[in-house]
Design a protein around this motif. Structure first.
Motif, PDB file in Angstrom:
ATOM      1  N   GLN A 179      -6.460  -1.487  13.351  1.00  0.00           N
ATOM      2  CA  GLN A 179      -5.234  -2.185  13.700  1.00  0.00           C
ATOM      3  C   GLN A 179      -5.551  -3.354  14.620  1.00  0.00           C
ATOM      4  O   GLN A 179      -6.551  -3.329  15.344  1.00  0.00           O
ATOM      5  N   SER A 293       3.805   2.365   4.794  1.00  0.00           N
ATOM      6  CA  SER A 293       3.807   2.373   6.259  1.00  0.00           C
ATOM      7  C   SER A 293       4.104   1.005   6.855  1.00  0.00           C
ATOM      8  O   SER A 293       4.514   0.911   8.009  1.00  0.00           O
ATOM      9  N   VAL A 294       3.881  -0.056   6.084  1.00  0.00           N
ATOM     10  CA  VAL A 294       4.083  -1.398   6.635  1.00  0.00           C
ATOM     11  C   VAL A 294       5.536  -1.845   6.596  1.00  0.00           C
ATOM     12  O   VAL A 294       5.873  -2.903   7.117  1.00  0.00           O
ATOM     13  N   ALA A 305      10.143  -5.648   6.942  1.00  0.00           N
ATOM     14  CA  ALA A 305       8.802  -5.556   7.525  1.00  0.00           C
ATOM     15  C   ALA A 305       8.913  -5.209   9.002  1.00  0.00           C
ATOM     16  O   ALA A 305       9.929  -5.462   9.644  1.00  0.00           O
ATOM     17  N   ARG A 306       7.867  -4.638   9.544  1.00  0.00           N
ATOM     18  CA  ARG A 306       7.886  -4.243  10.949  1.00  0.00           C
ATOM     19  C   ARG A 306       7.769  -5.437  11.885  1.00  0.00           C
ATOM     20  O   ARG A 306       8.063  -5.335  13.069  1.00  0.00           O
ATOM     21  N   LEU A 313       2.244 -10.251   2.353  1.00  0.00           N
ATOM     22  CA  LEU A 313       2.387  -8.821   2.647  1.00  0.00           C
ATOM     23  C   LEU A 313       2.490  -8.032   1.352  1.00  0.00           C
ATOM     24  O   LEU A 313       3.284  -8.364   0.470  1.00  0.00           O
ATOM     25  N   TYR A 315       3.213  -4.147  -0.200  1.00  0.00           N
ATOM     26  CA  TYR A 315       3.761  -2.836   0.162  1.00  0.00           C
ATOM     27  C   TYR A 315       4.175  -2.077  -1.097  1.00  0.00           C
ATOM     28  O   TYR A 315       4.504  -2.666  -2.129  1.00  0.00           O
ATOM     29  N   SER A 516      -4.708  -7.058  -0.656  1.00  0.00           N
ATOM     30  CA  SER A 516      -3.973  -5.790  -0.664  1.00  0.00           C
ATOM     31  C   SER A 516      -4.873  -4.579  -0.449  1.00  0.00           C
ATOM     32  O   SER A 516      -4.402  -3.446  -0.548  1.00  0.00           O
ATOM     33  N   ASP A 518      -6.008  -2.192   1.622  1.00  0.00           N
ATOM     34  CA  ASP A 518      -5.675  -1.669   2.940  1.00  0.00           C
ATOM     35  C   ASP A 518      -6.317  -0.304   3.147  1.00  0.00           C
ATOM     36  O   ASP A 518      -7.168   0.137   2.355  1.00  0.00           O
TER      37      ASP A 518
END
Length: 644
Positions: A179, A293-294, A305-306, A313, A315, A516, A518
């Motif tokens: 992170q 999770s994103v 989105a967070r 992005l 997801y 992508s 991740d």
């Protein structure tokens, strides 16, 4: 000894800095970019003179610019402010730079700024441009500080890259995805896509943009086009003309929910790759029930989105293609509110309510009105006054999707039915070979959700007025002049359009395979490696055994202890060297070769001269010249003959 920078080095730094100003324009106000370019021009007349700009003068100019940046820091943000300072320091350094040793700091600042460019760009094409600039900066670094006698060996460079390439790939695939150590504060940048306010004209302006909004990949075959309603915004507050997002859109605590009645035919799994929008709103079909999770759920079964989407992005979502359930207990009351405006629309709603016995009948009456009366679908509707709904329904009767959605929602509310306007995207272009859906800003759309039988039912009045819009796309319902508004001039050339589409496909693969990748993909990779560990162990053993055999074979080979000059002669004269008599030195052998090959007398004489200097005088420069000369004439040396 002081070494002055060459004109070529200064021009190279100019090119790199101007490219950085262009690449980082998102973090630079227009006035600041202009000042940096003017500051670079300030250095230009002094390139070939012995004079150099005074340090005090440049410091005063830089201090004034820094003061302006501090005044505007609230608009730019801390991170952008840091980049602006770095650019200012690099440009100021170039204005003052004169000697080679002064370029150390400038080079390292350029490396850092080039790395920061990847924060703003994730597309493959721009990434290649940034990488090319990085390679060019490395080459400038090498040219400045490498020995003049040492030439860059491209073959050795390629070998080094090929050796380190597996290490790069292994680190990318297997190194833990950490992170960020800190969150980068950014300024309020210009928002692209749907805004929090929807009024007549907002969607029309957006659909004229050809920018990519997002791409979608489906686990199973994609649903029919008429089901591709990508929800992004829900507008519940109406002031008589414009719709806005209500402040109740707070985050839910529960991220994943399993619906009670699961129908396998209505369940869909998909991945979305969203482009930069600088806002939190994301795109989802129907009723999302499982989230990556994103992202996180918000009110009205939307997802966000967070943090603002400042980078591309990716997801994963799972959705039910069913009507959206009620989100809160007061949601129906919230979407039943009316305002004291549009009196003619209020009267029409009362008449329609009196003729209908249910919500379904009311929807059918509104559909019949739009279908039978002279309503038109247009990208260029006339401007509307204060009572915009009245002006649209009774005067102009020409509008875009936002006009029809807004008028329908007001009619339903005035008739006593809870209704709201939903903004998002409808449809997209499906690429069968690449298996992904491409959704551009031109697919922006607005429709209505009304409350009936405990759920929010979707009603798209555009599908009544212009069904081709939903079934075939926006261009299918527009006039020729309106279609030209949606198409850039260069897209009218088929070759350029084809090339652009192929680059878009490459960028898609870049997004899927690189951007992508991740921690979830990495965990899946680890599981696959674990399942195939026996095969991998066998393969590694074979490779290790092969490497050991090769090393032992090379180690047992008789080493060549001859001098470097002798090794060069043995290499390039291998064809005729077997004819050389025992004890005969190379000068004697070359004399015999001249007799049999008179056309190469000058070449052989020059080789013999360099050989004698390199071998007996231990002249390293002669050795380098001998190696270059032999390499340059290697094809001629192969033609040397010796009589039988």
């Amino acid at each position: 000894m002081l070494i002055l920078l060459s004109r070529q080095a200064i021009l190279s730094f100019y090119a790199i800095l101007v490219s950085l100003i262009v690449l980082l324009h998102q973090a630079l106000p227009l006035w600041y970019s202009a000042i940096l370019l003017l500051l670079l021009l300030y250095r230009w007349p002094l390139q070939q003179n012995d004079k150099v700009n005074k340090l005090k003068r440049v410091n005063v100019i830089a201090a004034l610019i820094l003061l302006l940046l501090l005044v505007a820091i609230k608009q730019s943000g801390v991170f952008h402010f840091m980049l602006q300072i770095l650019l200012l320091s690099a440009v100021s350094r170039l204005v003052l730079i004169r000697q080679r040793h002064d370029s150390h700091q400038l080079l390292w600042v350029l490396y850092f700024l080039l790395a920061c460019c990847f924060i703003f760009y994730q597309s493959m094409l721009v990434s290649l441009v940034i990488l090319a600039l990085l390679m060019f900066t490395l080459y400038c670094h090498y040219r400045l500080y490498a020995s003049k006698q040492y030439q860059l060996q491209m073959l050795q460079l390629v070998k080094a890259i090929l050796i380190t390439l597996p290490v790069w790939i292994s680190l990318f695939l297997l190194f833990p995805r950490l992170q960020p150590l800190w969150r980068i504060p950014t300024a309020e940048a210009a928002v692209t896509g749907l805004a929090d306010t929807l009024d007549p004209g907002s969607i029309e302006n957006l659909v004229q943009s050809d920018k990519l909004a997002f791409r979608a990949i489906f686990t199973d075959p994609p649903p029919p086009r008429q089901q591709l309603y990508w929800r992004a915004k829900v507008y519940e507050d109406f002031d008589g003309r414009s719709w806005t997002v209500n402040q109740r859109f707070e985050r839910r605590q529960s991220a994943n929910r399993q619906p009670e009645n699961t129908n396998a035919e209505q369940w869909i799994n998909y991945q979305v790759i969203a482009e930069v929008s600088n806002q939190r709103s994301l795109f989802a079909l129907g009723q999302p029930v499982q989230y990556a999770s994103v992202v996180r759920p918000t009110a009205a079964y939307l997802v966000e989105a967070r943090r603002p989407v400042t980078q591309r992005l990716s997801y994963q979502l799972s959705s039910m293609l069913t009507p959206v359930p009620a989100d809160t207990t007061f949601e129906q009351q919230l979407n039943s509110r009316t305002v004291n405006a549009n009196p003619e629309t209020r009267e029409l709603a009362s008449q329609l309510a009196a003729k209908s016995r249910s919500t379904a009948e009311l929807i059918e009456l509104i559909s019949t009105m739009f279908r039978q009366q002279p309503f038109y679908y247009s990208l260029n509707p006339p401007r509307l006054g204060a009572n915009s709904i009245d002006a649209f329904l009774f005067d102009s009767r020409t509008g875009f999707c936002s006009h029809y959605a807004s008028a329908t929602a007001v009619l339903l509310r005035e008739a006593g039915v809870a209704a709201r306007v939903v903004g998002g995207y409808q449809g997209g272009v499906w690429h069968e070979e690449q298996q992904y859906l491409e959704v551009r800003q031109r697919e922006a759309h607005a429709w209505v959700e009304y409350y009936d039988q405990g759920s929010w039912q979707r009603f798209d009045p555009t599908a009544v007025i212009a069904p081709e819009r939903v079934l075939a796309g926006l261009e299918a319902v527009l006039m020729a002049d309106e279609q030209n508004q949606l198409q850039a001039n260069w897209r009218r050339f088929s070759a350029l359009n084809y090339l652009s589409q192929q680059l878009l496909h490459l960028d898609y693969y870049w997004s899927v395979w690189i951007l992508s990748f991740d921690e979830n993909n990495q965990q899946n990779l680890w599981q696959q490696l674990k399942a195939a560990r026996n095969i991998l162990i066998l393969l590694a053993s074979v490779l290790l055994l092969t490497a050991m055999i090769w090393w032992l074979w090379r180690f047992r080979r008789k080493p060549d202890n001859n001098a470097a000059a002798v090794r060069l002669i043995n290499k390039y004269f291998s064809k005729v060297l077997s004819k050389k008599a025992a004890g005969q030195h190379f000068s004697q052998f070359a004399t015999v070769l001249k007799k049999h090959n008179p056309e190469y007398n000058s070449e052989l004489a020059h080789i013999d001269q360099l050989y004698q200097r390199a071998l007996f005088a231990e002249d390293q420069q002669a050795l380098v010249q001998l190696a270059d000369y032999l390499k340059q004439h290697r094809h001629s040396l192969k033609k040397l003959t010796w009589p039988e």
